[in-house]
Design a protein around this motif. Structure first.
Motif, PDB file in Angstrom:
ATOM      1  N   PRO A 116       0.835  -1.208   0.000  1.00 30.68           N
ATOM      2  CA  PRO A 116       0.000   0.000   0.000  1.00 30.68           C
ATOM      3  C   PRO A 116       0.865   1.251   0.000  1.00 30.68           C
ATOM      4  N   PRO A 117       0.338   2.376  -0.504  1.00 28.87           N
ATOM      5  CA  PRO A 117       1.100   3.631  -0.450  1.00 28.87           C
ATOM      6  C   PRO A 117       1.411   3.985   1.009  1.00 28.87           C
ATOM      7  N   SER A 118       2.644   4.363   1.264  1.00 32.06           N
ATOM      8  CA  SER A 118       3.039   4.737   2.620  1.00 32.06           C
ATOM      9  C   SER A 118       4.316   5.556   2.552  1.00 32.06           C
ATOM     10  N   LYS A 119       4.695   6.117   3.701  1.00 34.26           N
ATOM     11  CA  LYS A 119       5.939   6.859   3.801  1.00 34.26           C
ATOM     12  C   LYS A 119       7.029   6.017   4.461  1.00 34.26           C
ATOM     13  N   GLY A 120       6.815   4.706   4.500  1.00 32.68           N
ATOM     14  CA  GLY A 120       7.800   3.817   5.088  1.00 32.68           C
ATOM     15  C   GLY A 120       9.024   3.653   4.215  1.00 32.68           C
ATOM     16  N   LEU A 121       9.984   2.887   4.704  1.00 31.89           N
ATOM     17  CA  LEU A 121      11.251   2.705   3.993  1.00 31.89           C
ATOM     18  C   LEU A 121      11.210   1.564   3.002  1.00 31.89           C
ATOM     19  N   LEU A 122      10.246   0.657   3.145  1.00 33.74           N
ATOM     20  CA  LEU A 122      10.234  -0.556   2.347  1.00 33.74           C
ATOM     21  C   LEU A 122       9.379  -0.397   1.089  1.00 33.74           C
ATOM     22  N   GLU A 123       9.918  -0.874  -0.046  1.00 36.81           N
ATOM     23  CA  GLU A 123       9.172  -0.930  -1.297  1.00 36.81           C
ATOM     24  C   GLU A 123       9.254  -2.356  -1.832  1.00 36.81           C
ATOM     25  N   MET A 124       8.148  -2.853  -2.398  1.00 33.27           N
ATOM     26  CA  MET A 124       8.155  -4.188  -2.984  1.00 33.27           C
ATOM     27  C   MET A 124       7.325  -4.166  -4.264  1.00 33.27           C
ATOM     28  N   TYR A 125       7.882  -4.757  -5.329  1.00 31.36           N
ATOM     29  CA  TYR A 125       7.236  -4.740  -6.628  1.00 31.36           C
ATOM     30  C   TYR A 125       7.280  -6.113  -7.262  1.00 31.36           C
ATOM     31  N   GLU A 126       6.379  -6.344  -8.225  1.00 30.88           N
ATOM     32  CA  GLU A 126       6.575  -7.413  -9.191  1.00 30.88           C
ATOM     33  C   GLU A 126       7.038  -6.733 -10.464  1.00 30.88           C
ATOM     34  N   LEU A 127       8.222  -7.068 -10.900  1.00 31.21           N
ATOM     35  CA  LEU A 127       8.857  -6.430 -12.041  1.00 31.21           C
ATOM     36  C   LEU A 127       8.815  -7.366 -13.242  1.00 31.21           C
TER      37      LEU A 127
END
Length: 204
Positions: A116-127
């Motif tokens: 979900p959109p957030s201001k946290g440090l973690l990002e995760m994607y399916e590329l």
């Protein structure tokens, strides 16, 4: 300036509309930050001509270019994704049909945000990378860490000059301060779960 690498394996909607949407987002962020095009270009280590083309929707950025712009404008790369309606659980849960998308079709890249959109440090994607699709023509380097899991196809990962070709089931993890780039050297679409932490640009 980043080279565009083509590919036809991914769905190709109106790529001009995708470029215009990205350009509008970049321009809005730049104006909010009180920066001229030249100032943003200098801060992001890009040419003024490239930033101008991007804002006018006349060029497709590479993942490296978006990362540099995000760092310069103090936003995560996920800020540039298409907005999607969220259900009641959208603060913590992302349904498959509600993933936010980033289409860089001319460079052979599709990213789907898995968090979900957030201001946290973690990002995760399916590329998803078309054959020949790539992160760009130059190495990326910034603070944080990156990790991933190859779901399908082949991923060529270049880390500080060392080349590794990963296949389904292979995983990776490295400090983002290590100069890195990646591409798809195979003949089928490569799909990768990609995890990264946000960070400021590393010097040099």
């Amino acid at each position: 300036m980043d080279d565009a690498v083509g590919g036809e394996a991914l769905a190709r909607p109106d790529e001009g509309e995708d470029d215009r949407r990205l350009g509008e987002a970049i321009r809005l962020l730049r104006r909010r930050a009180g920066l001229t095009i030249g100032a943003l270009a200098e801060k992001a280590q890009l040419s003024t001509a490239m930033v101008s083309l991007l804002e006018r929707g006349r060029a497709t950025p590479s993942l490296r270019t978006l990362r540099l712009l995000g760092l310069a404008l103090d936003v995560p790369v996920s800020y540039f994704f298409e907005a999607q309606e969220q259900d009641a659980a959208g603060r913590y849960v992302v349904r498959r049909g509600n993933r936010r998308l980033l289409r860089l079709t001319r460079t052979g890249v599709l990213k789907e945000a898995l968090l979900p959109p957030s201001k946290g440090l973690l990002e995760m994607y399916e590329l998803a990378l078309n054959p020949g699709g790539a992160s760009g023509t130059d190495f990326m380097q910034h603070e944080g860490e990156k990790a991933g899991y190859v779901l399908a196809g082949r991923l060529r990962l270049t880390l500080d000059g060392a080349v590794e070709v990963l296949e389904p089931g292979d995983t990776f993890c490295f400090p983002s301060s290590v100069p890195h780039m990646f591409d798809n050297p195979g003949e089928e679409v490569a799909r990768v779960i990609w995890i990264t932490t946000q960070g400021r640009a590393a010097p040099g």
